[in-house]
Design a protein around this motif. Structure first.
Motif, PDB file in Angstrom:
ATOM      1  N   LYS A 158     -31.676  97.802  62.319  1.00 60.60           N
ATOM      2  CA  LYS A 158     -32.772  97.102  63.001  1.00 60.60           C
ATOM      3  C   LYS A 158     -33.178  95.834  62.255  1.00 60.60           C
ATOM      4  O   LYS A 158     -33.331  95.862  61.029  1.00 60.60           O
ATOM      5  CB  LYS A 158     -33.976  98.042  63.118  1.00 60.60           C
ATOM      6  N   MET A 159     -33.349  94.763  62.996  1.00 63.94           N
ATOM      7  CA  MET A 159     -33.922  93.533  62.461  1.00 63.94           C
ATOM      8  C   MET A 159     -35.339  93.415  62.989  1.00 63.94           C
ATOM      9  O   MET A 159     -35.550  93.303  64.200  1.00 63.94           O
ATOM     10  CB  MET A 159     -33.096  92.323  62.916  1.00 63.94           C
ATOM     11  N   ALA A 160     -36.318  93.477  62.089  1.00 63.25           N
ATOM     12  CA  ALA A 160     -37.710  93.466  62.532  1.00 63.25           C
ATOM     13  C   ALA A 160     -38.383  92.121  62.293  1.00 63.25           C
ATOM     14  O   ALA A 160     -39.460  91.874  62.818  1.00 63.25           O
ATOM     15  CB  ALA A 160     -38.502  94.563  61.816  1.00 63.25           C
ATOM     16  N   GLN A 161     -37.787  91.239  61.517  1.00 69.36           N
ATOM     17  CA  GLN A 161     -38.440  89.975  61.164  1.00 69.36           C
ATOM     18  C   GLN A 161     -38.540  89.053  62.381  1.00 69.36           C
ATOM     19  O   GLN A 161     -39.593  88.749  62.865  1.00 69.36           O
ATOM     20  CB  GLN A 161     -37.661  89.307  60.034  1.00 69.36           C
ATOM     21  N   GLU A 162     -37.420  88.620  62.897  1.00 71.38           N
ATOM     22  CA  GLU A 162     -37.366  87.760  64.081  1.00 71.38           C
ATOM     23  C   GLU A 162     -35.921  87.759  64.531  1.00 71.38           C
ATOM     24  O   GLU A 162     -34.992  87.783  63.727  1.00 71.38           O
ATOM     25  CB  GLU A 162     -37.857  86.350  63.772  1.00 71.38           C
ATOM     26  N   GLY A 163     -35.682  87.755  65.845  1.00 67.76           N
ATOM     27  CA  GLY A 163     -34.374  88.032  66.408  1.00 67.76           C
ATOM     28  C   GLY A 163     -33.237  87.148  65.946  1.00 67.76           C
ATOM     29  O   GLY A 163     -32.088  87.605  65.847  1.00 67.76           O
ATOM     30  N   LEU A 164     -33.504  85.858  65.688  1.00 70.00           N
ATOM     31  CA  LEU A 164     -32.410  84.967  65.304  1.00 70.00           C
ATOM     32  C   LEU A 164     -31.728  85.453  64.026  1.00 70.00           C
ATOM     33  O   LEU A 164     -30.534  85.215  63.829  1.00 70.00           O
ATOM     34  CB  LEU A 164     -32.931  83.538  65.112  1.00 70.00           C
ATOM     35  N   ARG A 183     -29.618  72.810  84.095  1.00 69.54           N
ATOM     36  CA  ARG A 183     -30.074  72.299  82.797  1.00 69.54           C
ATOM     37  C   ARG A 183     -28.910  71.791  81.942  1.00 69.54           C
ATOM     38  O   ARG A 183     -29.107  71.335  80.820  1.00 69.54           O
ATOM     39  CB  ARG A 183     -30.800  73.402  82.006  1.00 69.54           C
ATOM     40  N   GLN A 184     -27.693  71.897  82.463  1.00 68.98           N
ATOM     41  CA  GLN A 184     -26.501  71.661  81.664  1.00 68.98           C
ATOM     42  C   GLN A 184     -26.435  70.226  81.114  1.00 68.98           C
ATOM     43  O   GLN A 184     -26.587  69.252  81.857  1.00 68.98           O
ATOM     44  CB  GLN A 184     -25.250  71.937  82.497  1.00 68.98           C
ATOM     45  N   VAL A 185     -26.179  70.129  79.803  1.00 71.40           N
ATOM     46  CA  VAL A 185     -25.907  68.846  79.153  1.00 71.40           C
ATOM     47  C   VAL A 185     -24.405  68.598  79.241  1.00 71.40           C
ATOM     48  O   VAL A 185     -23.610  69.442  78.816  1.00 71.40           O
ATOM     49  CB  VAL A 185     -26.344  68.878  77.681  1.00 71.40           C
ATOM     50  N   PRO A 186     -23.965  67.455  79.809  1.00 74.17           N
ATOM     51  CA  PRO A 186     -22.532  67.202  79.944  1.00 74.17           C
ATOM     52  C   PRO A 186     -21.812  67.183  78.593  1.00 74.17           C
ATOM     53  O   PRO A 186     -22.287  66.568  77.643  1.00 74.17           O
ATOM     54  CB  PRO A 186     -22.490  65.811  80.612  1.00 74.17           C
ATOM     55  N   ASP A 187     -20.706  67.886  78.506  1.00 72.84           N
ATOM     56  CA  ASP A 187     -19.811  67.855  77.355  1.00 72.84           C
ATOM     57  C   ASP A 187     -20.528  68.195  76.038  1.00 72.84           C
ATOM     58  O   ASP A 187     -20.264  67.577  75.003  1.00 72.84           O
ATOM     59  CB  ASP A 187     -19.164  66.473  77.233  1.00 72.84           C
ATOM     60  N   ALA A 188     -21.415  69.165  76.076  1.00 74.14           N
ATOM     61  CA  ALA A 188     -22.133  69.564  74.851  1.00 74.14           C
ATOM     62  C   ALA A 188     -21.169  70.257  73.889  1.00 74.14           C
ATOM     63  O   ALA A 188     -20.440  71.167  74.272  1.00 74.14           O
ATOM     64  CB  ALA A 188     -23.283  70.498  75.200  1.00 74.14           C
ATOM     65  N   LYS A 189     -21.172  69.832  72.622  1.00 76.65           N
ATOM     66  CA  LYS A 189     -20.254  70.374  71.615  1.00 76.65           C
ATOM     67  C   LYS A 189     -20.975  71.058  70.448  1.00 76.65           C
ATOM     68  O   LYS A 189     -20.387  71.867  69.735  1.00 76.65           O
ATOM     69  CB  LYS A 189     -19.381  69.237  71.039  1.00 76.65           C
ATOM     70  N   CYS A 190     -22.222  70.685  70.215  1.00 73.93           N
ATOM     71  CA  CYS A 190     -22.959  71.230  69.067  1.00 73.93           C
ATOM     72  C   CYS A 190     -24.408  71.476  69.467  1.00 73.93           C
ATOM     73  O   CYS A 190     -25.029  70.629  70.118  1.00 73.93           O
ATOM     74  CB  CYS A 190     -22.898  70.249  67.890  1.00 73.93           C
ATOM     75  N   ALA A 191     -24.920  72.644  69.109  1.00 74.34           N
ATOM     76  CA  ALA A 191     -26.296  72.989  69.465  1.00 74.34           C
ATOM     77  C   ALA A 191     -27.002  73.606  68.266  1.00 74.34           C
ATOM     78  O   ALA A 191     -26.372  74.250  67.416  1.00 74.34           O
ATOM     79  CB  ALA A 191     -26.314  73.970  70.639  1.00 74.34           C
ATOM     80  N   VAL A 192     -28.309  73.411  68.220  1.00 75.72           N
ATOM     81  CA  VAL A 192     -29.142  73.976  67.162  1.00 75.72           C
ATOM     82  C   VAL A 192     -30.142  74.926  67.794  1.00 75.72           C
ATOM     83  O   VAL A 192     -30.792  74.584  68.780  1.00 75.72           O
ATOM     84  CB  VAL A 192     -29.920  72.882  66.401  1.00 75.72           C
ATOM     85  N   ALA A 193     -30.236  76.128  67.238  1.00 76.75           N
ATOM     86  CA  ALA A 193     -31.263  77.086  67.657  1.00 76.75           C
ATOM     87  C   ALA A 193     -32.149  77.393  66.461  1.00 76.75           C
ATOM     88  O   ALA A 193     -31.649  77.667  65.367  1.00 76.75           O
ATOM     89  CB  ALA A 193     -30.620  78.370  68.185  1.00 76.75           C
ATOM     90  N   HIS A 194     -33.451  77.358  66.673  1.00 76.81           N
ATOM     91  CA  HIS A 194     -34.423  77.521  65.585  1.00 76.81           C
ATOM     92  C   HIS A 194     -35.405  78.625  65.934  1.00 76.81           C
ATOM     93  O   HIS A 194     -35.719  78.857  67.114  1.00 76.81           O
ATOM     94  CB  HIS A 194     -35.168  76.189  65.383  1.00 76.81           C
ATOM     95  N   SER A 195     -35.891  79.316  64.923  1.00 80.70           N
ATOM     96  CA  SER A 195     -36.968  80.278  65.144  1.00 80.70           C
ATOM     97  C   SER A 195     -37.885  80.309  63.930  1.00 80.70           C
ATOM     98  O   SER A 195     -37.536  79.833  62.847  1.00 80.70           O
ATOM     99  CB  SER A 195     -36.408  81.682  65.406  1.00 80.70           C
ATOM    100  N   THR A 196     -39.051  80.880  64.148  1.00 79.92           N
ATOM    101  CA  THR A 196     -40.009  80.985  63.052  1.00 79.92           C
ATOM    102  C   THR A 196     -40.834  82.249  63.233  1.00 79.92           C
ATOM    103  O   THR A 196     -40.996  82.745  64.350  1.00 79.92           O
ATOM    104  CB  THR A 196     -40.922  79.746  62.984  1.00 79.92           C
ATOM    105  N   ASN A 197     -41.334  82.774  62.142  1.00 79.85           N
ATOM    106  CA  ASN A 197     -42.227  83.915  62.196  1.00 79.85           C
ATOM    107  C   ASN A 197     -43.184  83.816  61.009  1.00 79.85           C
ATOM    108  O   ASN A 197     -43.005  82.998  60.119  1.00 79.85           O
ATOM    109  CB  ASN A 197     -41.436  85.230  62.154  1.00 79.85           C
ATOM    110  N   GLY A 198     -44.188  84.684  61.032  1.00 74.44           N
ATOM    111  CA  GLY A 198     -45.236  84.555  60.024  1.00 74.44           C
ATOM    112  C   GLY A 198     -46.253  83.522  60.468  1.00 74.44           C
ATOM    113  O   GLY A 198     -46.013  82.747  61.395  1.00 74.44           O
ATOM    114  N   PRO A 199     -47.429  83.498  59.828  1.00 72.87           N
ATOM    115  CA  PRO A 199     -48.477  82.567  60.246  1.00 72.87           C
ATOM    116  C   PRO A 199     -48.114  81.119  59.999  1.00 72.87           C
ATOM    117  O   PRO A 199     -47.655  80.753  58.914  1.00 72.87           O
ATOM    118  CB  PRO A 199     -49.667  82.989  59.362  1.00 72.87           C
TER     119      PRO A 199
END
Length: 381
Positions: A83-89, A353-369
């Motif tokens: 189980k990962m309880a901190q944050e899903g990413l 929503r598709q970006v044409p020819d997308a090759k690189c993406a960044v996903a970010h998350s945060t937790n805590g106050p």
């Protein structure tokens, strides 16, 4: 850079809703699991999934060891399940390590949360503070964000008009995302007239209470082609935690996010993220956080968030085309929704929503106050 590669083969999302009273979270996960199996044909056991990483939270599920309540429905009985309880990413970072280490070559990630079940998100997030000083003062994630928003808006010259602009744009993109919670358009005037939650955060500056579930199938490079013709490669992942005690932190410094970004870029071999990324998904629980986190990711300089918005930065860098967290994802799995949208963009499956020819993406998350803990995931087609 790692010499071996790990792919996200497929993603499945449950539509976010404000109160999924008619679905238990086991049912939500089963919906996601069946969708994922239909897309990939994966099975369990020998030559199939033998390792599962779940994401859930004891407080939101109102039970201890919350993963015990879902082990059977995600196929974890008699298999390895953690189980990962901190944050899903961070479940993706953990699964990535499991495969890179050679421990397993196929990992299933399943995350869920029903925020509607709790009496109050503020009561739950109050427990995110230390029990001797922080909790006793009544701190929670909302009023911590209010303090950060005041400090950041002074530093960056971010205005109330710009906060409204961020919310309006979020809803415009959410209308194109069938999985988003808040999809109805709102005019800027309605945002600015919405009730004050915690100065300067208004009701429509904050993400709505949301229920949802997400699943992903990850595989080693050797096995990814068994499950998809469009593998999305994990090329960078890192996280970082700021100081534990809230009063010790500089709330506008982006300390943890800058460290996490630098480490993720180093692993991916990227010198300048703003030149490399075609799509950016940030976890913006509150409107002021979108430009602030973009500063931390390096898309503009310190204190330039107001100018970033004024110059059309969110559109230029294709930020949160899913609608972002502002359009409604549960707190502890918002990062998985960010990763799911990034994956769909790189696979060419993001619809309107598709970006044409997308090759690189960044996903970010945060937790805590107020952004105490940050995670950054870099994906490439």
């Amino acid at each position: 850079m790692a010499t071996k590669r790990v792919a996200i083969c497929a993603v499945a999302q449950h539509k976010n809703e404000p109160d999924l009273w008619y679905r238990r979270f086991q049912n939500m996960l089963l919906d996601v699991l069946e969708d994922l199996q239909e897309k990939t044909g994966f099975t369990y056991g020998e030559n199939g999934v033998e390792m599962i990483v779940s994401t859930s939270d004891d407080f939101f599920d109102a039970r201890t060891i919350s993963n015990n309540g879902v082990t059977d429905v995600i196929g974890g009985q008699y298999l390895a399940e953690e189980k990962m309880a901190q944050e899903g990413l961070n479940a993706i970072g953990y699964a990535n390590s499991i495969i890179l280490s050679g421990h397993k070559d196929l990992v299933l990630i399943m995350g869920h949360c029903k925020e509607s079940q709790g009496e109050s998100r503020n009561m739950i997030t109050n427990c995110g503070f230390d029990p001797f000083y922080g909790r006793a003062t009544g701190l929670d994630y909302l009023n911590a964000a209010g303090l950060q928003a005041q400090a950041y808006m002074r530093k960056s010259s971010l205005t109330d008009d710009q906060l409204a602009e961020i919310v309006v744009r979020s809803r415009q993109w959410a209308a194109k995302n069938p999985y988003a919670n808040a999809r109805e358009a709102v005019p800027a005037g309605k945002v600015k007239a919405s009730p004050m939650l915690c100065d300067p955060i208004r009701q429509l500056h904050a993400y709505p209470v949301s229920d949802g579930a997400v699943g992903l199938l990850l595989a080693s490079e050797e096995r990814a082609k068994e499950f998809t013709d469009k593998p999305v490669w994990i090329t960078g992942f890192a996280n970082c935690m700021d100081t534990f005690f809230f009063g010790d932190r500089d709330l506008t410094s982006n300390f943890a996010l800058k460290k996490a970004t630098a480490n993720a870029c180093r692993r991916a071999g990227i010198q300048d993220l703003k030149k490399a990324a075609d799509v950016v998904e940030v976890m913006d629980c509150y409107a002021y956080q979108q430009p602030m986190w973009m500063e931390g990711l390096g898309f503009c300089g310190d204190g330039e968030g107001g100018r970033f918005v004024a110059e059309g930065g969110p559109g230029k860098y294709r930020v949160n085309l899913s609608g972002g967290t502002l359009a409604g994802n549960p707190l502890i799995i918002s990062g998985l929704y960010r990763a799911a949208e990034a994956t769909l963009q790189l696979q060419g499956g993001a619809g309107d929503r598709q970006v044409p020819d997308a090759k690189c993406a960044v996903a970010h998350s945060t937790n805590g106050p107020a952004g105490q803990f940050h995670s950054v995931l870099i994906l490439e087609a």
